[in-house]
Design an enzyme around this catalytic site. Structure first.
Site, PDB file in Angstrom:
ATOM      1  N   ASP A 277      -3.352   5.308   6.546  1.00  0.00           N
ATOM      2  CA  ASP A 277      -3.874   6.555   7.111  1.00  0.00           C
ATOM      3  C   ASP A 277      -4.849   6.196   8.241  1.00  0.00           C
ATOM      4  O   ASP A 277      -4.416   5.867   9.342  1.00  0.00           O
ATOM      5  CB  ASP A 277      -4.534   7.333   5.970  1.00  0.00           C
ATOM      6  CG  ASP A 277      -4.992   8.722   6.334  1.00  0.00           C
ATOM      7  OD1 ASP A 277      -4.394   9.332   7.229  1.00  0.00           O
ATOM      8  OD2 ASP A 277      -5.955   9.213   5.713  1.00  0.00           O
TER       9      ASP A 277
ATOM     10  N   GLU B 158       0.835  -1.207   0.000  1.00  0.00           N
ATOM     11  CA  GLU B 158       0.000   0.000   0.000  1.00  0.00           C
ATOM     12  C   GLU B 158       0.867   1.254   0.000  1.00  0.00           C
ATOM     13  O   GLU B 158       1.949   1.261   0.586  1.00  0.00           O
ATOM     14  CB  GLU B 158      -0.871   0.007   1.265  1.00  0.00           C
ATOM     15  CG  GLU B 158      -2.338  -0.314   1.013  1.00  0.00           C
ATOM     16  CD  GLU B 158      -3.155   0.878   0.524  1.00  0.00           C
ATOM     17  OE1 GLU B 158      -2.744   1.541  -0.461  1.00  0.00           O
ATOM     18  OE2 GLU B 158      -4.201   1.150   1.130  1.00  0.00           O
ATOM     19  N   ASP B 159       0.347   2.292  -0.628  1.00  0.00           N
ATOM     20  CA  ASP B 159       1.087   3.553  -0.652  1.00  0.00           C
ATOM     21  C   ASP B 159       1.168   4.187   0.736  1.00  0.00           C
ATOM     22  O   ASP B 159       2.226   4.593   1.197  1.00  0.00           O
ATOM     23  CB  ASP B 159       0.464   4.539  -1.661  1.00  0.00           C
ATOM     24  CG  ASP B 159      -1.049   4.729  -1.489  1.00  0.00           C
ATOM     25  OD1 ASP B 159      -1.655   4.074  -0.607  1.00  0.00           O
ATOM     26  OD2 ASP B 159      -1.635   5.525  -2.243  1.00  0.00           O
TER      27      ASP B 159
ATOM     28  N   ARG C 148       0.483  12.164  -9.052  1.00  0.00           N
ATOM     29  CA  ARG C 148       0.970  10.801  -8.822  1.00  0.00           C
ATOM     30  C   ARG C 148       2.364  10.595  -9.403  1.00  0.00           C
ATOM     31  O   ARG C 148       3.142   9.786  -8.915  1.00  0.00           O
ATOM     32  CB  ARG C 148       0.033   9.778  -9.501  1.00  0.00           C
ATOM     33  CG  ARG C 148      -1.317   9.612  -8.841  1.00  0.00           C
ATOM     34  CD  ARG C 148      -1.980   8.349  -9.393  1.00  0.00           C
ATOM     35  NE  ARG C 148      -3.421   8.324  -9.184  1.00  0.00           N
ATOM     36  CZ  ARG C 148      -4.030   7.908  -8.075  1.00  0.00           C
ATOM     37  NH1 ARG C 148      -3.314   7.486  -7.063  1.00  0.00           N
ATOM     38  NH2 ARG C 148      -5.337   7.923  -7.968  1.00  0.00           N
TER      39      ARG C 148
ATOM     40  N   PHE D 217      -1.195  16.211   4.365  1.00  0.00           N
ATOM     41  CA  PHE D 217      -1.642  15.594   3.122  1.00  0.00           C
ATOM     42  C   PHE D 217      -0.479  15.554   2.141  1.00  0.00           C
ATOM     43  O   PHE D 217       0.079  16.588   1.784  1.00  0.00           O
ATOM     44  CB  PHE D 217      -2.821  16.355   2.521  1.00  0.00           C
ATOM     45  CG  PHE D 217      -3.479  15.596   1.418  1.00  0.00           C
ATOM     46  CD1 PHE D 217      -4.485  14.679   1.694  1.00  0.00           C
ATOM     47  CD2 PHE D 217      -3.067  15.764   0.104  1.00  0.00           C
ATOM     48  CE1 PHE D 217      -5.079  13.943   0.668  1.00  0.00           C
ATOM     49  CE2 PHE D 217      -3.654  15.038  -0.927  1.00  0.00           C
ATOM     50  CZ  PHE D 217      -4.662  14.127  -0.639  1.00  0.00           C
TER      51      PHE D 217
END
Ligand code: IMP
Ligand code: MG
Length: 195
Positions: A115, A111-112, A177, A164
């Site tokens: 959160d 996963e990136d 991206r 963010f």
């Protein structure tokens, strides 16, 4: 830290956006090589089946896969979150399933960013039902301050503050991206960007 102005002076969606570099490309590459070694050390003999979550985890998966020695295969899954605010809704829905069975396999979820943890919690429950031999989680970024679900990653690239971030697969409305580094996105209005 270097101040990298993106689309200098451009107004997008009526807001001026700027990005402050947080993790340079070279640090990301180095860290991923170390994570790849660590993963292989934990599973020296087995084929590792990497499962990435589209689209944010794609660059991380391709770089990680190329750094892991020995046998590696991979597959993709896609999910969508219900509602605007993942804080409150936290509902996750599968929009694209894996191509093949993971039964008996050593699966690494790639996963990136971790959160709130709602996405990962959903995926781990789903994959566990499919009886893999091992199920582990690798995330490039971990934002522990925002965690709601009781999940953790086995391999973490970088722990980051509650900001963010975009780049290296991470987007803001599908943009940024392709940045080779991870940066903090600021809106000119001073508002907090929402994922
Ligand atoms: P979670 O379910 O709240 O853990 O969120 C996971 C997903 O939200 C990630 O895979 C990202 O797509 C997105 N996300 C969370 N934080 C950020 C961020 O800072 N920038 C961009 N996307 C984010
Ligand atoms: Mg996203």
């Amino acid at each position: 830290m270097a101040e990298a102005r993106v689309a200098k002076g451009k107004i997008r969606h009526g807001q001026r956006e700027s990005i402050r570099a947080l993790i340079p490309a070279a640090r990301i590459e180095k860290r991923i090589r170390a994570m790849a070694k660590e993963i292989r050390r934990d599973f020296p003999e087995e084929r590792l089946h990497l499962v990435s979550v589209l689209k944010g985890g794609v660059f991380f998966l391709t770089d990680l896969a190329r750094s892991i020695p020995g046998e590696v295969s991979f597959d993709f899954i896609a999910v969508a979150s219900y509602g605007q605010n993942t804080h409150s809704s936290g509902q996750v829905r599968l929009t694209r399933d894996l191509d093949s069975s993971i039964e008996g396999q050593t699966v690494i979820v790639v996963e990136d960013i971790l959160d709130t943890g709602m996405t990962l919690q959903y995926l781990l429950r789903l994959f566990q039902q499919r009886k893999p031999k091992h199920l582990r989680v690798a995330v490039l970024l971990d934002k522990p301050e925002r965690r709601i679900a009781a999940v953790r990653a086995d391999y973490v690239g970088f722990t980051i503050p509650n900001e963010f971030v975009v780049g290296y697969g991470l987007d803001y409305s599908e943009r940024y991206r392709n940045l080779p580094y991870v940066g903090i996105l600021k809106l000119g209005s001073g508002a907090k960007p929402q994922k």
